[in-house]
Every structure is written in C-alpha cells, then in structure tokens.
Design a protein around this motif. Structure first.
Motif, mmCIF file in Angstrom:
data_model
loop_
_atom_site.group_PDB
_atom_site.id
_atom_site.type_symbol
_atom_site.label_atom_id
_atom_site.label_comp_id
_atom_site.label_asym_id
_atom_site.label_seq_id
_atom_site.Cartn_x
_atom_site.Cartn_y
_atom_site.Cartn_z
ATOM 1 N N PRO A 193 -24.070 3.967 -3.761
ATOM 2 C CA PRO A 193 -23.599 2.979 -3.467
ATOM 3 C C PRO A 193 -23.957 2.417 -4.585
ATOM 4 C CG PRO A 193 -25.713 2.925 -2.677
ATOM 5 C CD PRO A 193 -25.287 3.921 -2.849
ATOM 6 N N ASN A 194 -23.206 1.246 -4.930
ATOM 7 C CA ASN A 194 -22.847 0.456 -6.209
ATOM 8 C C ASN A 194 -23.983 -0.923 -5.641
ATOM 9 O OD1 ASN A 194 -20.617 -0.253 -7.771
ATOM 10 N ND2 ASN A 194 -18.780 -0.376 -6.410
ATOM 11 N N THR A 195 -24.436 -1.627 -6.715
ATOM 12 C CA THR A 195 -25.396 -2.252 -6.925
ATOM 13 C C THR A 195 -24.927 -2.921 -7.909
ATOM 14 O OG1 THR A 195 -26.372 -1.278 -8.804
ATOM 15 C CG2 THR A 195 -27.127 -0.062 -7.006
ATOM 16 N N GLY A 196 -25.516 -4.466 -8.290
ATOM 17 C CA GLY A 196 -25.441 -5.456 -9.129
ATOM 18 C C GLY A 196 -25.281 -4.876 -10.789
ATOM 19 N N GLY A 197 -25.852 -3.792 -10.855
ATOM 20 C CA GLY A 197 -26.264 -2.674 -11.995
ATOM 21 C C GLY A 197 -27.453 -2.400 -11.873
ATOM 22 N N ILE A 228 -12.940 0.584 -2.581
ATOM 23 C CA ILE A 228 -11.792 2.213 -3.464
ATOM 24 C C ILE A 228 -11.465 3.045 -2.448
ATOM 25 C CG2 ILE A 228 -11.796 3.131 -5.436
ATOM 26 C CD1 ILE A 228 -13.232 1.488 -6.480
ATOM 27 N N ALA A 229 -10.252 2.708 -1.279
ATOM 28 C CA ALA A 229 -9.860 3.264 -0.994
ATOM 29 C C ALA A 229 -9.385 4.907 -0.823
ATOM 30 C CB ALA A 229 -8.970 2.700 0.541
ATOM 31 N N GLN A 230 -9.706 5.607 -0.337
ATOM 32 C CA GLN A 230 -9.253 7.236 -0.696
ATOM 33 C C GLN A 230 -8.029 7.989 -0.048
ATOM 34 O OE1 GLN A 230 -10.606 8.314 -3.481
ATOM 35 N NE2 GLN A 230 -12.351 6.874 -3.747
ATOM 36 N N SER A 231 -7.669 7.046 0.664
ATOM 37 C CA SER A 231 -6.244 6.911 1.182
ATOM 38 C C SER A 231 -5.396 5.664 1.174
ATOM 39 C CB SER A 231 -6.290 8.507 2.684
ATOM 40 O OG SER A 231 -6.789 7.294 3.367
ATOM 41 N N HIS A 232 -4.034 6.136 2.191
ATOM 42 C CA HIS A 232 -3.875 5.361 2.289
ATOM 43 C C HIS A 232 -3.992 4.699 3.549
ATOM 44 C CE1 HIS A 232 -0.886 6.875 -0.278
ATOM 45 N NE2 HIS A 232 0.047 5.601 0.011
ATOM 46 N N ASP A 233 -4.222 5.760 4.568
ATOM 47 C CA ASP A 233 -4.938 4.844 6.010
ATOM 48 C C ASP A 233 -6.283 3.852 6.546
ATOM 49 O OD1 ASP A 233 -3.255 5.787 7.160
ATOM 50 O OD2 ASP A 233 -4.203 7.589 7.911
ATOM 51 N N GLU A 234 -7.325 4.633 5.109
ATOM 52 C CA GLU A 234 -8.153 3.834 4.740
ATOM 53 C C GLU A 234 -8.364 2.795 3.456
ATOM 54 O OE1 GLU A 234 -12.334 4.524 2.019
ATOM 55 O OE2 GLU A 234 -11.371 6.238 2.330
ATOM 56 N N ALA A 235 -7.007 1.818 3.244
ATOM 57 C CA ALA A 235 -6.954 1.246 2.702
ATOM 58 C C ALA A 235 -6.088 -0.088 3.564
ATOM 59 C CB ALA A 235 -5.763 1.381 1.444
ATOM 60 N N ILE A 257 0.859 -1.003 0.466
ATOM 61 C CA ILE A 257 0.116 0.013 0.068
ATOM 62 C C ILE A 257 0.938 1.129 -0.160
ATOM 63 C CG2 ILE A 257 -0.880 1.653 1.407
ATOM 64 C CD1 ILE A 257 -3.095 -1.567 2.178
ATOM 65 N N ASN A 258 1.911 0.953 0.416
ATOM 66 C CA ASN A 258 2.935 2.358 0.721
ATOM 67 C C ASN A 258 3.795 2.449 -0.241
ATOM 68 O OD1 ASN A 258 2.161 3.126 3.048
ATOM 69 N ND2 ASN A 258 3.951 1.382 4.071
ATOM 70 N N THR A 259 3.692 1.940 -1.426
ATOM 71 C CA THR A 259 4.179 1.988 -2.885
ATOM 72 C C THR A 259 3.262 2.708 -3.556
ATOM 73 O OG1 THR A 259 3.328 -0.266 -3.888
ATOM 74 C CG2 THR A 259 5.866 -0.316 -2.212
ATOM 75 N N LEU A 260 1.617 2.511 -3.314
ATOM 76 C CA LEU A 260 0.767 2.746 -4.423
ATOM 77 C C LEU A 260 0.415 4.234 -4.491
ATOM 78 C CD1 LEU A 260 -1.510 -0.036 -4.565
ATOM 79 C CD2 LEU A 260 0.080 0.395 -5.709
ATOM 80 N N GLU A 261 -0.201 4.654 -4.908
ATOM 81 C CA GLU A 261 -0.597 6.617 -4.744
ATOM 82 C C GLU A 261 -2.278 6.119 -4.491
ATOM 83 O OE1 GLU A 261 0.155 9.626 -8.276
ATOM 84 O OE2 GLU A 261 1.905 8.426 -8.065
ATOM 85 N N ALA A 262 -3.032 7.507 -3.613
ATOM 86 C CA ALA A 262 -3.945 6.913 -3.485
ATOM 87 C C ALA A 262 -4.586 7.226 -4.282
ATOM 88 C CB ALA A 262 -4.589 7.513 -2.473
ATOM 89 N N PRO A 263 -6.077 6.706 -5.206
ATOM 90 C CA PRO A 263 -7.386 6.006 -5.034
ATOM 91 C C PRO A 263 -6.372 4.650 -4.653
ATOM 92 C CG PRO A 263 -8.253 6.414 -6.235
ATOM 93 C CD PRO A 263 -7.042 7.660 -6.066
ATOM 94 N N ILE A 264 -6.750 3.034 -3.482
ATOM 95 C CA ILE A 264 -5.721 2.227 -3.539
ATOM 96 C C ILE A 264 -7.354 1.337 -3.796
ATOM 97 C CG2 ILE A 264 -5.138 0.546 -2.184
ATOM 98 C CD1 ILE A 264 -3.044 3.320 -1.488
#
Ligand code: AMP
Ligand code: GLY
Length: 422
Positions: A221-225, A153-160, A131-138
């Motif tokens: 929110p996400n749904t089945g579509g 889909i985490a918006q920050s390193h802490d959230e990830a 996680i530390n090697t990536l840029e947010a979002p993660i």
C-alpha cells in the motif's frame, strides 16, 4: 537568532538539526515537537496561532518555520504577518496550491504549466463521460486534504466509475470528496523537487526520490513515504532547466499576478515522461522523508536560507550544497500504515565506529518520551536513519548500518531504499 519550528515529525527534527549546526542560531523552539526534539531545543504546548505569535514576541524569536501543511492552510502565516513577524511559509490563500487539488489544477491550466489532462467536477455524469475518453489506468482524486489517501489509480473504466461514485456520494472521504478530479495516468518516473521561494525569487534544492509504497520493489500500500535519497541521478540539467522555465517561474509569476505571492517551499511532484517533466501535484511544504535527506546536504547556514526566503531577500543569496549524497531509511512501527501499534521502547546501540558517527544520524519522528525518560516508538513512522556519503551506494550502506543499531519491538523498514539509482 532564536527560531521556532512548527510541527512534530522527522521533517521538523531534521530542520532543527540543521539549525543546531548553524552558528547564527541560539535557541530552537518546537511547537509541539516530539519526544526527541527536546534534545535540540524546547518543546512548547501551544497551538493557537495568536498565542504562538505572543510567545514569539515575548521570547525574541526572529524566525518561525512551518513544517506541515495544516497550519499553513489554516492561516498561521497570515496571523504572523499581520503582526510583522518573520515566518517561512505561504499564506492561507497561496497554500490552496496544496489544500485544493482543483485550485491547483485550474491554476496550472491558467498559467500553461504542463500537467495531466483532467476535469474537475461534482457531477457523476460528467465524470463518467470524461472517464470514457481516457485509457485505463485512470486516476481519480478527491479535492481537499485527506492525508495523501485521496488518490485512486483505477485499473479499468468500471473501477474508475465506481471510485468516482463513492467519492461524490461522500462515502469515501466525506467533504474532501464532494468535488473530484479525474485525470489521465502518467507513465514515467516520479521525482520530488523543492524550490525555496521568497515571493519572486527561488532556490532549487537537490532533487529527491521518495519511496511511497510500504514494501520492497515498490509493492504494497501507499504510505507517507518509507525512505528517500538525494540528489537523484534521474534528473539532469535539461530537466532542471525545463522545470525552472516551464514550472517554477510561471508559478511564481502567476501567484504574484493573482495577488498571492508564494513564499515557502514549493514541493513539486514531478512525473518525468519521456524526458518531459509533467506536474502531478504541488505541496506547499517539505516532503517527509525527503527533508531529512536534503537538510544534511545544505552547506550554507540553514537560518540564512529560511530567513532570506521569509523576508523576500533570496535574490542575491548564495546558497551552497555539499557535493555528497544522502539516503534516508524510514523505520516504522509494526502495524503501519494500517493501524497504530502499542508503544515500544527504542534502544540505539552505542556506536563506536567513527565513520558511522560522523556520517549517519537519526531524525526522530513518531516518538514520545516516557515518564522514565526513555524514548518510545509511538507513531506510524518512528524515525529515519540517514546516511551521507560520496556516492549513493556509500550513503545507503551507512544508512543501513545505522538501521542495524536501532531496536524496538515490531520495527519494519524497506531494505531497498535508493534502488532506482543503483
Ligand atoms: P497525489 O496525492 O496527487 O500526489 O497522488 C499520490 C500518488 O499517486 C502520486 O505520488 C503518484 O505516485 C500517483 N499519481 C497521482 N496522479 C497520477 C497520475 N496522473 N499518473 C500517475 N500516477 C499518479
Ligand atoms: N513524502 C511525500 C510527502 O511528504 O508528501
């Protein structure tokens, strides 16, 4: 021929509709089907795979088509093939492409299919390091099937890190999260591409675009579509060519060389990033609601496509599609996707407009037939109103005209399906 369709959704209803139009098809069975599929054929209350195979043998069913992923992952195809019965879908081993994200990610890496940078791990320490090697979002995903809800889909390193910790401790998704995938976020637009495969050869269907979020403008929110349309102008010959050469062909060759040739629908979740198709995920079945728009575009007999795929004969098949567009609007129940809603009677107005009757139809999904013979909305996604036309705009107008003719308490739908193409 007689055909059995496994499943209960709008996807299976739409496959049934395509088969009903097909002169080669006599009787259609659904197991279990829903409250409306009994108008297209006969619903069966059989779920055991061997009992289904017994039924198929006793009733001269020449082809079985599997809609959802669960029976595939549980090995329905293996049971049927052992008994020499033609069935459209992948074996349990091949279905791991959907059943396990880690299997899929490692397979893509082995065969150089482009996908997001990732690690799979059961170690929180390794997850943190990556996680530390990536840029947010993660993006943090649980392995295993969790009804499409295993993706954060985490918006920050802490959230990830928090999401990874919760999944690995088994708090969020139980056993489906004892191993996780952490991956880079792909910034592009998403397509649903379907290849019908017979183990070696394949036919690519018109590409679709799904609308996964509950609300207009892809909010909520996400749904089945909540709706889809096809073909999408967001794909072109160049992207199709790249998909064939870099994705579908290496996948079919790879599956064959690893001893699990892939038969059935390869559903490719594609993110197009700066013109390059990158694979988000594979599913081993049709998308729902994408299937509901693609089936009406199929000009060739549906039984031919599915039977040839199931029996390894796609090589010289000439599968044709109408030069038209389809838009499907999902009508959901009041509390979807949060909780279930009390059953509500569905009333569809008599449609006296010839244009609408000829170019729009309903694919029923979460519906039950009451003892009074009436149809009730009982599922989250209740039905899909599908419009077909010479342009996306025309198909969209017809779909929404039909939406206006359908009534039940608490109905909800998006009013902007296909907006990205208009
Ligand atoms: P999945 O179940 O892996 O398809 O993920 C569900 C949804 O999350 C996808 O349809 C995408 O909209 C989104 N998603 C998953 N992985 C990524 C990624 N690496 N980058 C951007 N969006 C993603
Ligand atoms: N509509 C996306 C899916 O079926 O997974």
């Amino acid at each position: 021929m007689n055909v059995l369709i496994i499943g209960a959704g709008g996807r299976e209803y739409s496959i049934g509709l395509a088969l009903q139009k097909d002169e080669n098809v006599d009787k259609i069975y659904f197991a279990p089907g829903n409250g409306a599929t009994d108008e297209l054929g006969e619903n069966l209350e059989i779920s055991d795979f061997n009992e289904l195979a017994d039924f198929v043998e006793a009733n001269a069913v020449e082809l079985t088509i599997v809609g959802p992923e669960a029976p595939l992952v549980e090995g329905i195809v293996d049971v049927f093939e052992k008994r020499d019965l033609a069935i459209f879908g992948p074996s349990a081993q091949a279905a791991q492409l959907e059943g396990s994200k880690i299997f899929m990610k490692n397979f893509l890496a082995r065969h150089n299919v482009p996908t997001a940078k990732y690690i799979e791990t059961d170690s929180l320490e390794d997850a943190y390091k990556f996680i530390n090697t990536l840029e947010a979002p993660i993006v943090v995903k649980a392995d295993g099937l969790c009804g499409g809800k295993g993706v954060i889909i985490a918006q920050s390193h802490d959230e990830a890190k928090k999401a990874a910790g919760e999944m690995l401790s088994g708090n969020s998704f139980g056993d489906a999260g004892t191993s996780i995938v952490v991956e880079e976020f792909l910034d592009g637009y998403e397509l649903s591409v379907f290849a019908i495969c017979d183990g070696k050869d394949y036919v690519v269907l018109p590409a679709a675009q799904d609308h996964k979020r509950l609300l207009n403008n892809d909010e909520g929110p996400n749904t089945g579509g909540m709706g889809a349309y096809a073909p999408t102008p967001l794909i072109n010959d160049e992207i199709y060519r790249k998909l064939n050469e870099r994705v579908i062909e290496p996948t079919l060759k790879g599956m064959e060389s690893e001893g699990m040739p892939f038969t059935g629908v390869l559903f490719i979740g594609v993110m197009v990033v700066k013109g390059e198709p990158i694979i988000l995920e594979y599913n081993v079945r049709f998308g729902d609601p994408e299937c509901e728009e693609i089936m009406p575009l199929l000009k060739s007999p549906a039984s031919e496509l599915f039977y040839k795929a199931a029996t390894g004969n796609l090589k010289n098949a000439k599968i044709e599609f109408y030069d038209k567009y389809a838009v499907g609007v999902v009508m959901a129940s009041k509390d979807y996707p949060y909780k279930s809603t009390a059953p509500a009677e569905i009333i569809v107005d008599d449609i006296y407009h010839d244009e609408l009757n000829e170019n729009a139809h309903i694919s029923y999904a979460g519906v039950s037939r009451g003892d009074d013979g009436k149809l009730y909305a009982t599922g989250g996604r209740v039905l899909v109103c599908v419009g077909v036309g010479d342009s996306i705009k025309e198909a969209q107008e017809r779909a929404y005209m039909l939406v206006g003719q359908v009534h039940y308490a608490g109905k909800q739908c998006r009013t902007d399906i296909a907006y990205q193409a208009l």
